[in-house]
Design an enzyme around this catalytic site. Structure first.
Site, PDB file in Angstrom:
ATOM      1  N   LYS A 159      -7.768 -59.395 -15.305  1.00 33.52           N
ATOM      2  CA  LYS A 159      -6.802 -60.240 -16.005  1.00 33.52           C
ATOM      3  C   LYS A 159      -7.452 -60.912 -17.214  1.00 33.52           C
ATOM      4  O   LYS A 159      -6.876 -60.940 -18.314  1.00 33.52           O
ATOM      5  CB  LYS A 159      -6.248 -61.294 -15.047  1.00 33.52           C
ATOM      6  N   ASP A 161     -17.920 -65.311  -7.027  1.00 35.89           N
ATOM      7  CA  ASP A 161     -19.191 -66.047  -7.073  1.00 35.89           C
ATOM      8  C   ASP A 161     -20.322 -65.199  -6.492  1.00 35.89           C
ATOM      9  O   ASP A 161     -21.441 -65.184  -7.010  1.00 35.89           O
ATOM     10  CB  ASP A 161     -19.078 -67.357  -6.276  1.00 35.89           C
TER      11      ASP A 161
END
Length: 488
Positions: free
Chosen positions: A207, A274
């Site tokens: 995105k 992460d």
């Protein structure tokens, strides 16, 4: 090629400077069995709760969990959430936390309400002030960050757009890192990639990449758009993460590498990005090549999404994902040639690289182990073709093999580097190679590429032939002769 264990041993020697937006993640787990009589809203019967270091702090936790050292710089408020974060960070032995306090903002805090039974998030409540840090706080951040760059092997910027990574902070950090010859990885949030100019690697998700390049988010990565964005950002490579569709790296020179997502039972995707960022940083810090870095990141992501909440990935978990068949019983790794197709189909659906090597392996010795370990480092799954007893007799003489084919197969299958053993009766493994069409064909010894049986087939299929130097002083023939002569 890479040796997973050798790479793991290098991790404790690496230091990653991680800078980004620190958060306090809270998870409230429970069950919903009724609707509130006060309003049309579900009522969660809370059963337990967890507090976890989140945001860029979770990147730091993953770096430390993987075995590397992390210097972490973040921003907190002057509140209870800040005190909680400081206590939790102090308990993380691999993290050196250097926190700047901004009393004008709350510490970013996110509370998620999760259905214990279905592992689904029902509601999230956020406390935050998503605005750039003031000029005064920027100066304090830079005063903390810049002296740490010389101590780090690599710099990682984890941008959650909560205020730490302002344009001024980013610019100063990247410029200082380049001055000291340190590579910089950026997990970006801004659609203006130009503010990360000079970074080594940008890692947007699909995105973010689509918004920054004005390309479609539901199609394959536009390589030309990626290269244009890299010119704008003056970076060496761009890695676009695509969740279940894997990840694609485009280098400045036009090289594109796609690694599919590894199979995983998804429980919770919180914090998986992460984990990927942390794995990228530590793998690059130890000098792994791009493809190895991507495959390790894909494996780490697969482990992370299988856990509940904001989780870390441990080296042993990563190892099991990279070398999953190491836990199989030896007999499960030995297959007949006619049963090979089913295993290959599953691996091909996962787009895994399949390697192949072959031999008699009559008495396993260190030279064999070296070749098998090197062969496994070239691929995701290694198939070993094993000459049958009748084949060995034709090749080596009537007094060979010393061990029968089943014994030899079981010894090979017990090795972690080996994923499958297939016994073949011909003098050469050409039929097996035609069936497998391996990505890598590995041979040990004083061969040229053209002398390796099956090299034409592998080359025609886009694969490569790898020759591994033999370990001098080790051969089955000499071992057998010494044993029969009674010499030590």
């Amino acid at each position: 090629m890479f040796d997973f264990d050798a790479l793991s041993h290098l991790l404790p020697k690496q230091t990653v400077l991680c800078i980004g937006d620190l958060m306090l993640d809270e998870f409230v787990y429970g069950e919903v069995s009724r609707i509130s009589p006060e309003a049309p809203a579900p009522v969660i019967a809370a059963q337990r709760s967890e507090i976890v270091i989140g945001g860029a702090g979770n990147v730091a936790r993953n770096i430390a969990a993987l075995g590397a050292r992390c210097i972490f710089v973040g921003l907190i408020g002057a509140d209870d959430a800040a005190e909680t974060l400081k206590r939790h960070l102090a308990q993380e032995s691999g993290i050196e936390a250097l926190l700047v306090i901004d009393a004008s903002r709350p510490t970013t805090r996110k509370v998620r309400f999760v259905s214990e039974h279905f592992s689904t998030h029902m509601l999230r409540a956020d406390w935050e002030l998503a605005r750039p840090a003031s000029a005064e706080i920027e100066k304090q951040l830079l005063d903390v960050i810049l002296p740490q760059i010389v101590r780090a092997d690599i710099v990682l910027l984890s941008d959650y757009a909560k205020g730490v990574l302002t344009a001024r902070v980013i610019r100063n950090v990247i410029d200082a890192a380049k001055k000291f010859g340190k590579r910089v990885i950026v997990d970006p949030k801004s659609a203006n990639f130009a503010i990360y100019r000079g970074a080594t690697l940008l890692t947007p998700n699909r995105k973010e990449f689509a918004e920054a390049t004005r390309s479609r988010a539901d199609t394959e990565i536009n390589i030309a758009a990626a290269q244009e964005a890299m010119i704008l950002a003056d970076c060496a490579a761009m890695l676009v993460t695509q969740s279940e569709h894997g990840m694609t790296l485009v280098a400045r020179d036009g090289e594109a590498i796609h690694v599919p997502a590894m199979s995983a039972k998804v429980r919770d995707v919180s914090g998986a990005g992460d984990t990927v960022a942390a794995m990228l940083a530590v793998a690059l810090a130890v000098g792994a090549d791009w493809e190895t870095v991507l495959r390790l990141a894909a494996a780490a992501a697969a482990v992370a999404v299988g856990k509940q909440g904001t989780a870390v990935v441990l080296p042993q978990e990563l190892r099991r994902k990279v070398l999953p068949h190491a836990t199989l019983a030896a007999e499960d790794k030995i297959v007949a040639a006619e049963d090979l197709a089913a295993r290959l189909d599953g691996w091909r659906q996962e787009q895994l690289r399949v390697g192949f090597t072959n031999g008699c392996f009559d008495i396993l010795h260190p030279g064999h182990v070296k070749v098998l370990t090197a062969a496994r480092a070239t691929c995701d799954r290694l198939i070993v073709g094993l000459n049958s007893d009748s084949s060995v007799k034709r090749l080596k003489g009537p007094d060979r093999p010393v061990q029968d084919e089943r014994a030899r197969a079981e010894v090979l299958a017990a090795l972690e580097a080996v994923d499958l053993v297939v016994i073949f009766d011909e003098d050469t493994p050409i039929r097996l190679i035609e069936t497998i069409l391996p990505s890598t064909l590995v041979k040990g010894g004083d061969y040229t590429r053209e002398q390796v049986v099956g090299h034409e087939i592998v080359a025609a299929n886009g694969g490569e032939v790898v020759i591994v130097d033999i370990l001098q002083g080790h051969s089955t023939t000499s071992l057998v002769e010494r044993a029969r002569s009674g010499k030590s």
